[in-house]
Scaffold this motif. Structure first.
Motif, PDB file in Angstrom:
ATOM      1  N   LEU A  84       0.825  -1.208   0.000  1.00 59.14           N
ATOM      2  CA  LEU A  84       0.000   0.000   0.000  1.00 59.14           C
ATOM      3  C   LEU A  84       0.860   1.258   0.000  1.00 59.14           C
ATOM      4  N   LEU A  85       1.979   1.220   0.726  1.00 59.98           N
ATOM      5  CA  LEU A  85       2.907   2.358   0.698  1.00 59.98           C
ATOM      6  C   LEU A  85       3.479   2.553  -0.704  1.00 59.98           C
ATOM      7  N   ASP A  86       3.824   1.454  -1.363  1.00 62.14           N
ATOM      8  CA  ASP A  86       4.331   1.547  -2.741  1.00 62.14           C
ATOM      9  C   ASP A  86       3.266   2.128  -3.667  1.00 62.14           C
ATOM     10  N   TYR A  87       2.026   1.704  -3.461  1.00 58.75           N
ATOM     11  CA  TYR A  87       0.913   2.225  -4.265  1.00 58.75           C
ATOM     12  C   TYR A  87       0.805   3.739  -4.107  1.00 58.75           C
ATOM     13  N   VAL A  88       0.903   4.220  -2.887  1.00 60.23           N
ATOM     14  CA  VAL A  88       0.805   5.661  -2.636  1.00 60.23           C
ATOM     15  C   VAL A  88       1.993   6.391  -3.254  1.00 60.23           C
ATOM     16  N   LYS A  89       3.178   5.813  -3.120  1.00 58.94           N
ATOM     17  CA  LYS A  89       4.383   6.462  -3.646  1.00 58.94           C
ATOM     18  C   LYS A  89       4.380   6.534  -5.171  1.00 58.94           C
ATOM     19  N   LYS A  90       3.754   5.567  -5.832  1.00 59.07           N
ATOM     20  CA  LYS A  90       3.697   5.588  -7.304  1.00 59.07           C
ATOM     21  C   LYS A  90       2.863   6.751  -7.817  1.00 59.07           C
ATOM     22  N   GLY A  91       1.988   7.270  -6.998  1.00 53.57           N
ATOM     23  CA  GLY A  91       1.152   8.391  -7.402  1.00 53.57           C
ATOM     24  C   GLY A  91       1.833   9.733  -7.247  1.00 53.57           C
ATOM     25  N   ARG A  92       3.096   9.731  -6.871  1.00 50.82           N
ATOM     26  CA  ARG A  92       3.832  10.976  -6.657  1.00 50.82           C
ATOM     27  C   ARG A  92       4.051  11.699  -7.975  1.00 50.82           C
ATOM     28  N   LYS A  93       3.745  12.971  -7.989  1.00 50.08           N
ATOM     29  CA  LYS A  93       3.971  13.817  -9.168  1.00 50.08           C
ATOM     30  C   LYS A  93       5.334  14.483  -9.034  1.00 50.08           C
ATOM     31  N   LYS A  94       6.041  14.583 -10.148  1.00 52.75           N
ATOM     32  CA  LYS A  94       7.353  15.228 -10.129  1.00 52.75           C
ATOM     33  C   LYS A  94       7.193  16.744 -10.091  1.00 52.75           C
ATOM     34  N   SER A  95       8.135  17.392  -9.407  1.00 54.86           N
ATOM     35  CA  SER A  95       8.110  18.854  -9.342  1.00 54.86           C
ATOM     36  C   SER A  95       8.628  19.423 -10.663  1.00 54.86           C
ATOM     37  N   ASN A  96       8.389  20.703 -10.863  1.00 57.68           N
ATOM     38  CA  ASN A  96       8.858  21.356 -12.091  1.00 57.68           C
ATOM     39  C   ASN A  96      10.364  21.277 -12.226  1.00 57.68           C
ATOM     40  N   SER A  97      11.085  21.434 -11.118  1.00 57.68           N
ATOM     41  CA  SER A  97      12.547  21.377 -11.185  1.00 57.68           C
ATOM     42  C   SER A  97      13.019  19.971 -11.562  1.00 57.68           C
ATOM     43  N   GLU A  98      12.334  18.925 -11.069  1.00 59.99           N
ATOM     44  CA  GLU A  98      12.701  17.560 -11.442  1.00 59.99           C
ATOM     45  C   GLU A  98      12.436  17.309 -12.920  1.00 59.99           C
ATOM     46  N   ILE A  99      11.329  17.832 -13.425  1.00 62.48           N
ATOM     47  CA  ILE A  99      11.008  17.675 -14.845  1.00 62.48           C
ATOM     48  C   ILE A  99      12.034  18.399 -15.702  1.00 62.48           C
ATOM     49  N   GLU A 100      12.440  19.607 -15.277  1.00 61.86           N
ATOM     50  CA  GLU A 100      13.457  20.354 -16.019  1.00 61.86           C
ATOM     51  C   GLU A 100      14.787  19.611 -16.033  1.00 61.86           C
ATOM     52  N   GLU A 101      15.167  19.032 -14.906  1.00 64.17           N
ATOM     53  CA  GLU A 101      16.419  18.271 -14.845  1.00 64.17           C
ATOM     54  C   GLU A 101      16.367  17.070 -15.785  1.00 64.17           C
ATOM     55  N   LEU A 102      15.227  16.367 -15.801  1.00 67.20           N
ATOM     56  CA  LEU A 102      15.090  15.220 -16.696  1.00 67.20           C
ATOM     57  C   LEU A 102      15.169  15.666 -18.157  1.00 67.20           C
ATOM     58  N   ALA A 103      14.532  16.785 -18.480  1.00 65.53           N
ATOM     59  CA  ALA A 103      14.564  17.293 -19.852  1.00 65.53           C
ATOM     60  C   ALA A 103      15.987  17.677 -20.253  1.00 65.53           C
ATOM     61  N   GLU A 104      16.699  18.344 -19.360  1.00 63.24           N
ATOM     62  CA  GLU A 104      18.078  18.750 -19.659  1.00 63.24           C
ATOM     63  C   GLU A 104      18.975  17.530 -19.853  1.00 63.24           C
ATOM     64  N   SER A 105      18.831  16.531 -19.000  1.00 61.52           N
ATOM     65  CA  SER A 105      19.672  15.342 -19.143  1.00 61.52           C
ATOM     66  C   SER A 105      19.315  14.580 -20.418  1.00 61.52           C
ATOM     67  N   TYR A 106      18.034  14.564 -20.787  1.00 65.59           N
ATOM     68  CA  TYR A 106      17.610  13.911 -22.025  1.00 65.59           C
ATOM     69  C   TYR A 106      18.217  14.617 -23.239  1.00 65.59           C
ATOM     70  N   LEU A 107      18.123  15.958 -23.230  1.00 63.14           N
ATOM     71  CA  LEU A 107      18.679  16.719 -24.346  1.00 63.14           C
ATOM     72  C   LEU A 107      20.190  16.596 -24.419  1.00 63.14           C
ATOM     73  N   PHE A 108      20.830  16.563 -23.268  1.00 66.02           N
ATOM     74  CA  PHE A 108      22.296  16.438 -23.216  1.00 66.02           C
ATOM     75  C   PHE A 108      22.736  15.087 -23.779  1.00 66.02           C
ATOM     76  N   ASN A 109      21.996  14.030 -23.465  1.00 67.76           N
ATOM     77  CA  ASN A 109      22.340  12.705 -23.950  1.00 67.76           C
ATOM     78  C   ASN A 109      22.021  12.519 -25.429  1.00 67.76           C
ATOM     79  N   LYS A 110      21.122  13.325 -25.975  1.00 69.62           N
ATOM     80  CA  LYS A 110      20.761  13.205 -27.383  1.00 69.62           C
ATOM     81  C   LYS A 110      21.788  13.851 -28.309  1.00 69.62           C
ATOM     82  N   LYS A 111      22.696  14.679 -27.783  1.00 69.03           N
ATOM     83  CA  LYS A 111      23.699  15.372 -28.611  1.00 69.03           C
ATOM     84  C   LYS A 111      24.710  14.428 -29.169  1.00 69.03           C
TER      85      LYS A 111
END
Length: 111
Positions: A84-111
């Protein structure tokens, strides 16, 4: 301030004192289970509802949809607290800063 006391003991007496102290500590720790040794906690429908702060009917609805991890034995439903704890944790939404970091790392790896 710690007080230091010096006493004169034979080696055998000192060994006996140390062994007694170690055995006493081991006995005290034996009675206290660590989290890894504790058996998995199972909850009833009512317990799961309290744990997730939902109504019992919502629990049944989520089980019927297959949203909640559940175990069934006869007519009874059981829920693992860990799952049940895992179920609750899976519903966690990422913050804007986490999304930006993921986008930057994705773009960096695509170069």
């Amino acid at each position: 301030m710690n007080k230091t006391v010096f006493i004169s003991l034979s080696i055998e007496d000192l060994q006996t004192v140390i062994i007694d102290c170690v055995n006493s500590c081991l006995e005290n720790n034996k009675n206290e289970q660590t989290p890894a040794e504790q058996p998995e906690q199972l909850l009833t429908v009512q317990g799961a509802a309290v744990f997730l702060n939902l109504t019992v009917s919502t629990i049944y609805s989520k089980v019927n949809k297959g949203d909640l991890p559940v175990m069934k034995r006869g007519k009874r439903l059981y829920f693992s607290k860990v799952e049940l704890l895992d179920y609750v944790k899976k519903g966690r939404k990422k913050s804007n800063s986490e999304i930006e970091e993921l986008a930057e790392s994705y773009l960096f790896n695509k170069k």
